[in-house]
Design a protein around this motif. Structure first.
Motif, mmCIF file in Angstrom:
data_model
loop_
_atom_site.group_PDB
_atom_site.id
_atom_site.type_symbol
_atom_site.label_atom_id
_atom_site.label_comp_id
_atom_site.label_asym_id
_atom_site.label_seq_id
_atom_site.Cartn_x
_atom_site.Cartn_y
_atom_site.Cartn_z
ATOM 1 N N SER A 133 21.675 60.446 37.035
ATOM 2 C CA SER A 133 22.784 59.506 36.855
ATOM 3 C C SER A 133 23.483 59.237 38.185
ATOM 4 C CB SER A 133 23.811 60.045 35.847
ATOM 5 O OG SER A 133 24.511 61.156 36.389
ATOM 6 N N THR A 134 24.107 58.070 38.289
ATOM 7 C CA THR A 134 24.852 57.739 39.500
ATOM 8 C C THR A 134 26.034 58.674 39.666
ATOM 9 O OG1 THR A 134 24.185 55.430 39.340
ATOM 10 C CG2 THR A 134 26.095 55.908 40.704
ATOM 11 N N ARG B 226 19.284 47.094 27.559
ATOM 12 C CA ARG B 226 19.695 47.411 28.929
ATOM 13 C C ARG B 226 19.420 46.228 29.854
ATOM 14 N NH1 ARG B 226 16.432 52.164 31.303
ATOM 15 N NH2 ARG B 226 14.869 50.509 31.408
ATOM 16 N N TYR C 4 22.341 44.203 31.918
ATOM 17 C CA TYR C 4 22.313 44.060 33.378
ATOM 18 C C TYR C 4 22.329 42.586 33.777
ATOM 19 C CZ TYR C 4 21.355 49.026 34.344
ATOM 20 O OH TYR C 4 21.447 50.391 34.482
ATOM 21 N N ILE D 136 24.249 55.127 29.258
ATOM 22 C CA ILE D 136 23.584 55.128 30.566
ATOM 23 C C ILE D 136 24.506 55.736 31.619
ATOM 24 C CG2 ILE D 136 22.732 53.659 32.450
ATOM 25 C CD1 ILE D 136 21.724 51.721 30.281
ATOM 26 N N LEU D 137 25.764 55.323 31.606
ATOM 27 C CA LEU D 137 26.722 55.824 32.579
ATOM 28 C C LEU D 137 26.915 57.330 32.461
ATOM 29 C CD1 LEU D 137 29.382 52.976 32.392
ATOM 30 C CD2 LEU D 137 28.150 53.675 34.452
ATOM 31 N N SER E 204 21.025 47.668 38.826
ATOM 32 C CA SER E 204 20.841 49.112 38.940
ATOM 33 C C SER E 204 21.983 49.865 38.288
ATOM 34 C CB SER E 204 20.748 49.522 40.416
ATOM 35 O OG SER E 204 21.997 49.323 41.066
ATOM 36 N N GLN E 205 21.719 51.156 38.047
ATOM 37 C CA GLN E 205 22.755 52.003 37.455
ATOM 38 C C GLN E 205 23.912 52.205 38.429
ATOM 39 O OE1 GLN E 205 23.284 56.611 36.308
ATOM 40 N NE2 GLN E 205 21.441 55.686 35.429
#
Length: 270
Positions: free
Chosen positions: A111-112, A241, A245, A217-218, A252-253
């Motif tokens: 994950s970011t 997703r 986006y 996702i986050l 991108s994430q």
């Protein structure tokens, strides 16, 4: 990354005696951390006061001054909503010692959030100590080890869980003063409740399902984990997703993460 705060006592008994003496003084947190380090060593500590869905209130940290804006301030600006420990607190509000591996989603390391916080500050491992206070609030001690250190061992965790009743009692006595809790809370918490921030993210552009998937996702869920969580196929997750986006004009994430933080701070409307 962290200031050098090593233990100052030779025995646990000496450290505990000093911590008891420091209750009610400005020296309490550093002193009680010295007691804790003799049970399990750690370099970093970030302590916040939690109260329901409100923003965490900064209480203490030993992060070096030049790194505060990218670590502490960004976390308090809204990144905490993606912290697995904070999510665990909101789900059960325990008094416990928690390991990151016990509360993180399956793709947390991709994950970011993980890359920006664990990667930026060179953090190898993290433990959380959550303590419920008489005021209805909780303390969240984040304890960190850097990349030049080993991960917390099973013995470290067992030692911390063994002394948790004593550590929690000391903290409850020190932080029991209602005036302290009230002043700290009013200074640091936004007036509105933000528990639904992830669900509200992208309201104007995304469907309910797309927003739900963006939030997962986050938090660090993989496609398969999202599919299991909301009972749809992995292929359908990928379609949602892709659509999300496209509607957000990102690819991108990491861009999704930045967009989310900007939306929380009011810099961008999403």
């Amino acid at each position: 990354m962290y200031r050098s705060d090593g233990p100052k006592y030779e025995t646990v008994e000496d450290a505990l005696a000093s911590a008891i003496t420091a209750v009610g003084t400005a020296a309490f947190v550093p002193t009680v951390l010295d007691y804790l380090r003799l049970n399990a060593s750690f370099r970093g500590c970030f302590l916040t006061l939690l109260w329901g869905a409100r923003r965490p209130v900064h209480v203490f940290d030993n992060v070096r001054a030049e790194r505060r804006s990218e670590v502490i301030e960004r976390y308090l600006d809204g990144a905490y909503l993606l912290d697995p420990f904070y999510v665990a607190y909101r789900q059960s509000a325990p008094c416990a010692v928690l390991q990151i591996k016990d509360v993180a989603p399956d793709r947390f390391q991709q994950s970011t959030y993980f890359k920006q916080y664990y990667g930026t500050i060179l953090l190898r491992d993290e433990l959380a100590i959550l303590i419920d206070l008489p005021t209805g609030r909780h303390l969240f001690y984040s304890l960190g080890r850097l990349r030049d250190e080993t991960r917390f061992s099973a013995r470290d965790v067992a030692n911390l869980r063994r002394v948790l009743p004593v550590f929690a009692a000391l903290n409850r006595r020190h932080f029991a003063n209602e005036s302290y809790g009230a002043s700290a809370t009013e200074d640091g918490i936004a007036p509105e409740e933000i528990d639904a921030a992830l669900e509200k993210f992208g309201t104007e552009k995304l469907t309910d399902r797309e927003r739900e998937i963006a939030g997962l996702i986050l938090r660090g869920h993989s496609t398969k984990s999202i599919a299991r969580t909301i009972s749809i196929s992995p292929g359908t997750v990928k379609i949602h997703r892709k659509n999300a986006y496209r509607k957000l004009n990102i690819s991108s994430q990491s861009e999704l993460f930045s967009l989310f933080l900007n939306a929380l701070s009011g810099r961008d409307e999403v």
